[in-house]
Every structure is written in C-alpha cells, then in structure tokens.
Design an enzyme around this catalytic site. Structure first.
Site, PDB file in Angstrom:
ATOM      1  N   GLU A   4      15.730 -20.326  28.288  1.00 32.03           N
ATOM      2  CA  GLU A   4      16.850 -21.135  27.797  1.00 32.03           C
ATOM      3  C   GLU A   4      18.128 -20.329  28.030  1.00 32.03           C
ATOM      4  O   GLU A   4      18.399 -19.372  27.318  1.00 32.03           O
ATOM      5  CB  GLU A   4      16.677 -21.449  26.307  1.00 32.03           C
ATOM      6  CG  GLU A   4      17.707 -22.452  25.817  1.00 32.03           C
ATOM      7  CD  GLU A   4      17.913 -22.421  24.304  1.00 32.03           C
ATOM      8  OE1 GLU A   4      18.495 -23.375  23.782  1.00 32.03           O
ATOM      9  OE2 GLU A   4      17.521 -21.448  23.647  1.00 32.03           O
TER      10      GLU A   4
ATOM     11  N   ASP B 125      13.128 -18.833  24.273  1.00 41.90           N
ATOM     12  CA  ASP B 125      14.271 -19.212  23.443  1.00 41.90           C
ATOM     13  C   ASP B 125      15.427 -18.222  23.597  1.00 41.90           C
ATOM     14  O   ASP B 125      15.216 -17.009  23.523  1.00 41.90           O
ATOM     15  CB  ASP B 125      13.798 -19.231  21.981  1.00 41.90           C
ATOM     16  CG  ASP B 125      14.767 -19.924  21.054  1.00 41.90           C
ATOM     17  OD1 ASP B 125      15.037 -21.115  21.276  1.00 41.90           O
ATOM     18  OD2 ASP B 125      15.262 -19.271  20.115  1.00 41.90           O
TER      19      ASP B 125
END
Ligand code: ISL
Ligand code: CA
Length: 566
Positions: free
Chosen positions: A257, A203
C-alpha cells in the site's frame, strides 16, 4: 510491443474481503471465517483467482484489525486457526490463491511486545517501539500529526516518555531500526507462508523507515504528513532484506500500500530487476479530487492522465488497478452514477474499465453487484476511527457539522464497510442475528447478490463475463495500452494492442448521449461485449452514438506480424 515477463499474479483477478462485513455465520452480527467458507462457491463462480483477506489476526479492533495483538492467532470473533486452515484448504480446492494483510508498520498497544516495551526503560522490548522525551514538559518531541487526529506522540506517564503512532494511539509504530523487530516480522511471514498462503498485501509499507532526526515537518505538510512519513532513508534497504530473507524463498505475490510515495520511490519498489515488491497500490486514482475529508470536483481528462502515468512505467513494472477497497467510498457512487436510472449501466462501465486496463485488477466485496455509498444522516452514525478521531479538529477548523456530514457522505471509509448484501432477508442475509455491527444499506432489497445471480443481465454477470474474457486473452493482459483521446471530457477510449489481437474499448462516462468520432482504424473490429443491448456488432461509420454510460469492447481480427512475449 511490450516484453513483460509472464507471471501468475499478472494474470490474476484479485477479490478483497473485509471479513467483518462479508458473511456472519453464527448470528453475532460480525462476519467470520465460516461465513467466508460458505461463500467460496460464489467467489469461484465469479471467476476470481486470488483472495485478499483484510486482517484476520487477534486484535482489540480499535481500527478493525489493523491493530494486531497477536500475529500468530486468529481474531476470536472471526473464528479459530483450524477454521483458517480449512478456509485455505477449500480455497486451494477451488484453485483460488490467498494473500493476507501484513500490518507491520505498527502493532496494537495490547501486543505483548508493547506491553513489555512500556513496562520499563531497560526492558529488552523497549527498542521494539519508538520512545522519545518531550522537547519540554508537556510538549511532544516534534509536530508530527496522527492520521486519526491529534499528535502522533502519546505521553506515557509511567516511563516519562512519548511513543510514536502515525495512526491511532492504540497503534504504536514499530522500530524497524532494531534488527530484532525485522527478524520478528520475517518470522511472522514465514509462519503464514509455510501454512500455504501465497503472499501479502502490505499495509502502509513505505512508512516503516523513520527519519531518524525526528525534525518538525513543514507547516504546509501538516495536512499530508504521508509524503514525509513515506520518505524514510532505509525503506528500500528494509524491503530488499525482507525479500532476500523471506520472499525470495517462496512463490509469492506482494502488493504494497504505497501511501504518500513519489514516482521515483514507486519505481524503486516495483522494479523487477531489483528485489523489493511485485506491485503497489497508488493513491492517485482512488483519491482523485480528495482533500482530506473533502471531495472536490475532478474531470475525466485528469483521471485519464493518471491511468496514462501508470501505464508508462515501463516494462519492468507492473501496475495494480482498483477503484474500491475498505478505505474508500463505493466506486459507482464516485466515478459512476448511483441513481436508479444509471447505477447498473455505470457499474458495468466501471467493470469494463477495471478489467481491460493494464495491471492486476483488484475487486472489493460488493463491487461486483454495484453496491453504493450509505446515506448517512448524522455524524454519530459513523463507526470509523478516522471520523471519530478527527471530528474535533474538523469542527474547530471552522467547518460546520452539516458540511462535514455532507462531505463524509462522499468520502467516508464506512461506505465500503457496511455489510455485504446477499439477499432480501433481514440484515440483507449478512447475519441471521438481531443486529449487524454496522448498519446495512437500506437499498439491499434492490441491490443484492441473489437478484444479481437470477438476472443474466445483472452487474454480477457482467463482471463474470469480463473476467472470463480477460482470462482467455493474453493480449488483453499483456498488450500495450494506448489512450486514443486523452482530452475528451466524456469518452474514455483506448486500445490494448497485443501480439495477435488489438482490443478497442469505448466508455461514455457521462449522463448524456455522445456522438463520438472514432479516431481509429475500426473496419475489422467486432463487438465482444457491451452494457447496452442495442449496441451494433460492427462500427460502420466514423461517428458512433454512445448512450449515457455505454461501455463497449471490440476485438480486432488476428494480427500476424508481431513478436512473442518473453
Ligand atoms: O487515507 C487515510 C488516512 O488519511 C486512510 O484512509 C488510511 O488510513 C490510509 O490509507 C492507510 O491505510 C491502511 O492503514 C491504516 C488502516 O486504518 C487502513 O484501513 C489501512 O488500509 C492503519 O493500519
Ligand atoms: Ca460471526
């Protein structure tokens, strides 16, 4: 001819599950691990190789699990560690690998480290987070904004300092400058890898290194702070260390990401000759035409240009391909046409686009049955912290509630988060309870898994066929990508040229019939698959008629004079 080194994750098709919305097994309206276990046959039948599970860790759910309270425990609503282990075992039995979500730019403010950190200046955990004095009383250290509204700094009365949070104020950012924090992260990674997971989706990983001067960012960057947040000085050093300490010791797949990164940074993160990450998710395609919560017009040549940039990364980089995830609206509503007339055809076209590009394809739950955006009719129907946190700012900026609603109907993250539509039963078969945590899309009686499974011509079966085609063709996976017609405003036509075969893909991404001039040697090509029953098996003239949203893939005769992959 390309020289990509072969690896399992380049040859995999990944399927993302957002556990909260996948399948509820106990009627509390929230999806859970038992629910996932009950659907593994379905996923195996679809033919996926890897499952990416959005956060399953203990969390107070301020951002649906992207705010972790305990990295060593399973979210109570999702189940127990025993059930996690069972799920992993069942996946392995089905030959499906598992990657989990590593959310380590921030934790929940309810994490033990943060509670300690907050408790006093000299607590050993104080430096696990980023604390600063205000510039003066009542004024945060700098102008950095939070993605979920307001300042990225939250005042803590008790200790008289601010802490940093790029996302919600219940998501304090970790201080990666502190070597103990990095060790903690590596321990977490080892714990899950030792259990048998096969890697991580990371993330907002480019945000982990903070600019240590903590200077104001320029006014014109305030709407897009990600470009500043992603350019911290020690990112590559940290990733390299993580790789050396942990990843290099396991056979993993990693995908970061890559929110806010430059092309140069992408190159460094994914260069196979360096040791950082395997792949990243870029934002260009998914966010085409986006201006924060607004969706502007975009053109097909612009979209193709983005695919072209991705494919030009060179032989030491491997791209990802995706149209959907839990942060974006539904692809058939954005890139296709979700009206009853074209929904299925255009969903199939997008399937073909996704699965015949160069790069590892990532599907998102519901995409394989052509699920659409949700028809929101008022602002209070949104659940997402991104909407709730920004509503004041948006309305203060002069936008009307009607305009905000209209744009959110195209851009909100909640479109992806409505429950999976399994059948025609109440709550679309997602939950046997009274109510699901987020409303089910009212179109579930038409769009659901059961009716897709029963119809051999459904969107689902088209995905399945394409996954099968891809699996059986090394050339479609590793072959060169060539955009035949980058300027055409309706047709996306490209080839994938491998060692033995070349594939020709033609997609009419418009509502009108197109008489398309084939600028390609096509005599030896045979149709492999199309989404319109009348498509001829061979191309016989220079001009071909492509029906609205028609998608075709042709395969050449074997070619003999090409070199082997390494
Ligand atoms: O673009 C965004 C912010 O303007 C978001 O959609 C999103 O926050 C961003 O892409 C980062 O995403 C990841 O981190 C967030 C979490 O809310 C998202 O769900 C996650 O994918 C914070 O952990
Ligand atoms: Ca449940």
């Amino acid at each position: 001819m390309n020289e990509f080194a072969k690896t399992w994750w380049k040859e995999s098709v990944v399927y993302q599950i957002y556990p909260r919305s996948f399948q509820d097994s106990n009627g509390d309206g929230i999806g859970d691990l038992q629910g996932i276990i009950s659907k593994l046959d379905y996923l195996a039948f679809l033919g996926i190789d890897v499952l990416w599970l959005s956060p399953h860790f203990d969390s107070p759910n301020d951002d649906n699990g992207y705010d972790i309270r305990d990295y060593y425990n399973v979210m109570e609503e999702f189940g127990t560690m025993k059930e996690f282990d069972l799920m992993l075992k069942r996946l392995q039995k089905n030959g499906i690998k598992l990657i989990i979500d590593l959310v380590v730019n921030h934790t929940s403010d309810e994490h033990r480290w943060f509670r300690e950190s907050k408790s006093s200046h000299d607590n050993p955990y104080r430096d696990y987070y980023i604390w600063k004095e205000g510039v003066e009383k009542g004024r945060p250290p700098n102008n950095w904004p939070s993605f979920f509204g307001g300042s990225a700094w939250e005042w803590d009365e008790a200790s008289g300092e601010y802490y940093l949070h790029y996302f919600g104020k219940k998501q304090p950012d970790l201080n990666w400058e502190n070597p103990k924090v990095r060790e903690e992260v590596y321990d977490i990674m080892r714990f899950w890898l030792d259990k048998g997971v096969d890697g991580f989706r990371m993330d907002v990983i480019p945000f982990i290194s903070k600019h240590q001067d903590f200077l104001d960012i320029p006014e014109d960057s305030l709407n897009h702070p990600e470009f500043i947040y992603a350019s911290g000085p020690r990112l590559h050093e940290f990733l390299e260390e993580m790789n050396r300490e942990v990843l290099s010791k396991y056979d993993t797949m990693t995908v970061g990401e890559a929110f806010g990164v430059t092309e140069e940074c992408t190159q460094l993160m994914t260069d196979e000759r360096r040791n950082e990450l395997d792949m990243v998710f870029l934002f260009d395609i998914g966010r085409i035409g986006r201006e924060n919560w607004r969706q502007n017009e975009w053109t097909l040549p612009q979209l193709k240009a983005m695919f072209n940039i991705q494919s030009e990364v060179g032989n030491f980089h491997w791209p990802t391909q995706f149209f959907n995830n839990h942060d974006n609206p539904r692809s058939v509503s954005k890139y296709g046409n979700d009206s009853p007339k074209y929904r299925e055809t255009s969903a199939k076209l997008l399937a073909m686009l996704l699965l015949t590009q160069k790069g590892t394809p990532f599907l998102y739950q519901g995409e394989e049955i052509g699920m659409t955006n949700y028809p929101f009719t008022s602002l209070d129907q949104f659940d997402d912290i991104e909407v709730k946190g920004n509503i004041d700012k948006v309305l203060k900026s002069g936008a009307s509630p009607e305009e905000f609603l209209q744009e959110l109907n195209k851009t909100s993250r909640d479109h992806a988060r409505t429950p999976m539509q399994w059948n025609k039963k109440p709550n679309a078969g997602f939950s046997g309870g009274e109510k699901s945590w987020l409303s089910v899309n009212p179109n579930f009686e038409i769009i659901n898994v059961e009716s897709n499974l029963n119809n051999p011509k459904s969107v689902f079966h088209f995905y399945r066929q394409l996954i099968e085609i891809r699996r059986n063709s090394t050339d479609l996976i590793y072959g060169d990508y060539f955009d035949i017609d980058p300027g055409h405003t309706k047709v996306f036509a490209y080839t994938r040229a491998g060692i033995r075969f070349t594939y020709l893909i033609m997609l009419n991404m418009s509502d009108s019939m197109v008489k398309y001039q084939v600028r390609f040697e096509f005599q030896d090509y045979e149709l492999l698959l199309s989404n319109i029953p009348t498509t001829p098996n061979k191309i016989s003239t220079n001009y071909i008629e492509l029906q609205p949203w028609e998608a075709r893939i042709y395969k050449s005769k074997p070619i003999t004079n090409r070199v082997e992959y390494e």
